[in-house]
Design a protein around this motif. Structure first.
Motif, short mmCIF file in Angstrom:
data_model
loop_
_atom_site.label_atom_id
_atom_site.label_comp_id
_atom_site.label_asym_id
_atom_site.label_seq_id
_atom_site.Cartn_x
_atom_site.Cartn_y
_atom_site.Cartn_z
N ASN A 64 60.20 50.16 13.63
CA ASN A 64 59.57 50.51 12.36
C ASN A 64 58.17 49.92 12.23
O ASN A 64 57.32 50.46 11.51
CB ASN A 64 60.43 50.05 11.19
CG ASN A 64 61.72 50.84 11.08
OD1 ASN A 64 61.77 52.01 11.48
ND2 ASN A 64 62.77 50.23 10.54
N ILE A 65 57.91 48.80 12.92
CA ILE A 65 56.60 48.15 12.82
C ILE A 65 55.57 48.80 13.75
O ILE A 65 54.39 48.48 13.69
CB ILE A 65 56.69 46.65 13.14
CG1 ILE A 65 57.18 46.43 14.59
CG2 ILE A 65 57.55 45.91 12.14
CD1 ILE A 65 57.05 44.99 15.06
N GLU A 97 44.54 45.86 19.28
CA GLU A 97 44.35 46.05 17.84
C GLU A 97 45.61 46.45 17.09
O GLU A 97 45.72 46.21 15.89
CB GLU A 97 43.29 47.14 17.63
CG GLU A 97 42.63 47.17 16.28
CD GLU A 97 41.59 46.06 16.07
OE1 GLU A 97 41.27 45.78 14.91
OE2 GLU A 97 41.14 45.46 17.08
N PHE A 98 46.59 47.07 17.79
CA PHE A 98 47.74 47.65 17.11
C PHE A 98 49.06 47.23 17.76
O PHE A 98 49.08 46.75 18.90
CB PHE A 98 47.66 49.19 17.14
CG PHE A 98 46.40 49.77 16.57
CD1 PHE A 98 46.22 49.85 15.19
CD2 PHE A 98 45.40 50.24 17.40
CE1 PHE A 98 45.06 50.40 14.67
CE2 PHE A 98 44.24 50.79 16.88
CZ PHE A 98 44.06 50.86 15.52
N ASN A 107 58.26 57.36 9.33
CA ASN A 107 57.26 56.30 9.47
C ASN A 107 55.88 56.89 9.22
O ASN A 107 55.20 57.34 10.15
CB ASN A 107 57.33 55.67 10.86
CG ASN A 107 56.47 54.42 10.99
OD1 ASN A 107 55.62 54.15 10.14
ND2 ASN A 107 56.66 53.69 12.07
N PRO A 108 55.40 56.91 7.97
CA PRO A 108 54.16 57.61 7.63
C PRO A 108 52.91 57.02 8.27
O PRO A 108 51.92 57.71 8.43
CB PRO A 108 54.11 57.49 6.09
CG PRO A 108 54.96 56.30 5.77
CD PRO A 108 56.03 56.28 6.81
N ARG A 109 52.96 55.74 8.63
CA ARG A 109 51.76 55.13 9.22
C ARG A 109 51.73 55.27 10.74
O ARG A 109 50.77 54.84 11.39
CB ARG A 109 51.67 53.66 8.82
CG ARG A 109 52.73 52.77 9.43
CD ARG A 109 52.48 51.32 9.11
NE ARG A 109 53.46 50.44 9.75
CZ ARG A 109 53.36 49.13 9.79
NH1 ARG A 109 52.34 48.53 9.20
NH2 ARG A 109 54.28 48.39 10.40
N LEU A 110 52.76 55.83 11.32
CA LEU A 110 52.82 55.96 12.78
C LEU A 110 51.86 57.04 13.28
O LEU A 110 51.86 58.16 12.78
CB LEU A 110 54.25 56.31 13.21
CG LEU A 110 54.47 56.47 14.72
CD1 LEU A 110 54.33 55.14 15.42
CD2 LEU A 110 55.86 57.07 14.99
#
Length: 529
Positions: free
Chosen positions: A234-235, A208-209, A180-183
């Motif tokens: 994953n989200i 916000e997240f 998960n590169p955005r984690l």
């Protein structure tokens, strides 16, 4: 007919006592994280506890009697021994319960194998000299004698399999995070304040997240691994990971599982001195989190803490500081006021602008925890109005300075694993209340050879603040009692009990109304009374 009635009654008592001792041994092993060394250390420290030694002595006597007297008389004597033993096998499982996790189920499977093996050996040895019902009864006595050994040997045999399973689960968790590169992973550690800060950070960042944080106090390798494998989605954009340690290298081990980019150290103090050995080891272990961060990582540090403020970070990361007592920090809290409705305070940001915050939480160390969350939220450029609202919405974490307003009195519940600094802070809060001030405490634990000193110091503060004191555990609280006596605290205003509930009921019956009681620490179930 009488023989069989006596045989059945005696067997039932032996089985019942074995069951109670066995369940408690499994439970204690679970509390000690399935580490044999820690379990043996616990048994050594509690070797004079009547709830451990009397059942053991009873089982030894039973084994001797089987050898020296006729079997028929053994049944009678065993009934008497069992009845004497019964009150001492009423073990506590108050704060936690034995959990039938997959690991515990596997352990029970290995123990069952050992139990069957013991029966086979017993049968082969006694088959020629005893009747089958006598062999079964003797076998039950042997199990009662070996109850702790069964758990230890079961754990020992299970170890290779558990290691393989753990490595597989850890690798699965690592892969899930790396895929998960955005984690963003935020690690939180400290001698105290980890869990509370985690809840604060989680609440603020949710504005916000998509945020997920490790549940409750899941801060061990397998607790964190389970959290990642079972619940991380994953989200998820931000994973807030609480990291605990009792020995050097354990924070680094956790960092190698979740790869944090941001690290928060809440405070450092003499917590778990028994296993760390000294404060220097605690400091270096906590900073393993910061020194595991990548070069573009961020460290958020509590500069009110002497050990944190004076540590030289060995790697090149961005550092943000916060504090209440130290004004030369990036995020500074001032003009603090608190009462029965919570706290208000101002925060000065790096640009010197100030904002007013309100929270239901009590105490300076809760404000310190909130500061860490504010600093992180500002780093993420969350709108200040959202941050203020999130802080206002924060709910007290259960058993951590949780204010409970009853109809006739108030409770400050700070029963979750107290520490030196937190206890002093809790007493400072209690001191702000205008009615009669009472404390219930068993003192502080896991402080090694400093335990007497720190508990004595706690007693001197209690003497200055409190009108009435309930000490839970005669031996455990002896340093506090001595400090109270040396401080000329009225001895009539001290009540000593071995049961927390009895102490609390005593207060309610004695004072009826118009008092505030601070519940400061409630020892884990694996501590003797």
């Amino acid at each position: 007919m009488l023989y069989w009635l006596i045989y059945i009654a005696s067997s039932f008592l032996v089985i019942y006592i074995f069951y109670k001792r066995f369940i408690y041994s499994c439970y204690t092993m679970q509390l000690e994280h399935y580490q044999i060394g820690r379990l043996l250390d616990w048994y050594y420290k509690n070797r004079m506890n009547k709830k451990l030694i009397i059942p053991l002595i009873s089982s030894i006597i039973s084994m001797i009697l089987v050898i020296v007297i006729r079997f028929y008389y053994v049944l009678f004597i065993e009934i008497v021994l069992s009845l004497v033993t019964l009150p001492y096998v009423n073990y506590r499982q108050d704060k936690n319960r034995l959990k039938l996790t997959n690991r515990m189920k596997r352990l029970l499977g290995f123990i069952l194998f050992i139990v069957l093996l013991v029966f086979l050996i017993t049968y082969l040895i006694l088959n020629n000299n005893f009747k089958i019902e006598e062999i079964i009864y003797i076998y039950l006595l042997i199990l009662n004698f070996l109850v702790v050994d069964l758990v230890i040997f079961g754990t020992l045999i299970a170890y290779p399999l558990e290691k393989v399973i753990q490595n597989k689960l850890i690798n699965k968790a690592r892969l899930k995070i790396l895929e998960n590169p955005r984690l963003q992973v935020i690690g939180i550690t400290g001698s105290f304040g980890k869990t509370s800060t985690k809840f604060v950070v989680n609440k603020i960042l949710q504005k916000e997240f998509f945020v997920y944080s490790t549940p409750q106090s899941y801060n061990t390798p397998m607790g964190i691994t389970l959290s990642v494998n079972e619940y991380l989605k994953n989200i998820t954009q931000v994973f807030v990971c609480e990291m605990g340690a009792r020995r050097i290298g354990e924070i680094k081990e956790l960092a190698n599982i979740v790869f944090p980019k941001i690290g928060i150290i809440t405070a450092i103090g003499p917590q778990h001195l028994e296993t760390f050995g000294n404060v220097k080891n605690i400091i270096s272990t906590k900073f393993e989190l910061i020194e595991s961060l990548p070069s573009d990582g961020l460290a958020i540090l509590n500069y009110d803490n002497f050990y944190i403020r004076n540590y030289q970070v060995k790697n090149d990361v961005k550092i943000i500081t916060y504090g209440i007592e130290q004004s030369n920090v990036d995020y500074y809290a001032l003009n603090i006021h608190y009462g029965i409705s919570g706290s208000t305070f101002e925060v000065q940001f790096p640009n010197k602008e100030r904002y007013l915050f309100q929270t239901k939480l009590l105490g300076k160390h809760n404000i310190s925890n909130i500061l860490a969350g504010i600093a992180l939220a500002d780093y993420y450029k969350i709108n200040i109005r959202k941050i203020i609202n999130a802080v206002k919405e924060l709910e007290p974490v259960k058993h951590r300075l949780e204010l409970i307003n009853m109809s006739n009195y108030c409770i400050i519940d700070d029963s979750f694993n107290a520490n030196v600094e937190g206890s002093q802070n809790a007493l400072d809060i209690l001191n702000h209340f205008k009615n009669k001030k009472i404390i219930i405490t068993p003192g502080l634990i896991e402080l090694g050879d400093k335990q007497y000193e720190y508990n004595y110091n706690l007693g001197t503060i209690i003497a200055k603040v409190c009108d009435y004191v309930v000490l839970v555990g005669i031996k455990q609280t002896n340093p506090i009692y001595n400090a109270l006596k040396d401080s000329h605290f009225p001895l009539d205003n001290i009540y000593i009990t071995n049961e927390y509930i009895e102490g609390f009921n005593h207060i309610v019956e004695k004072f009826k109304e118009n008092f505030t009681v601070l519940i400061e620490n409630d020892l884990p179930d694996n501590y003797s009374e």
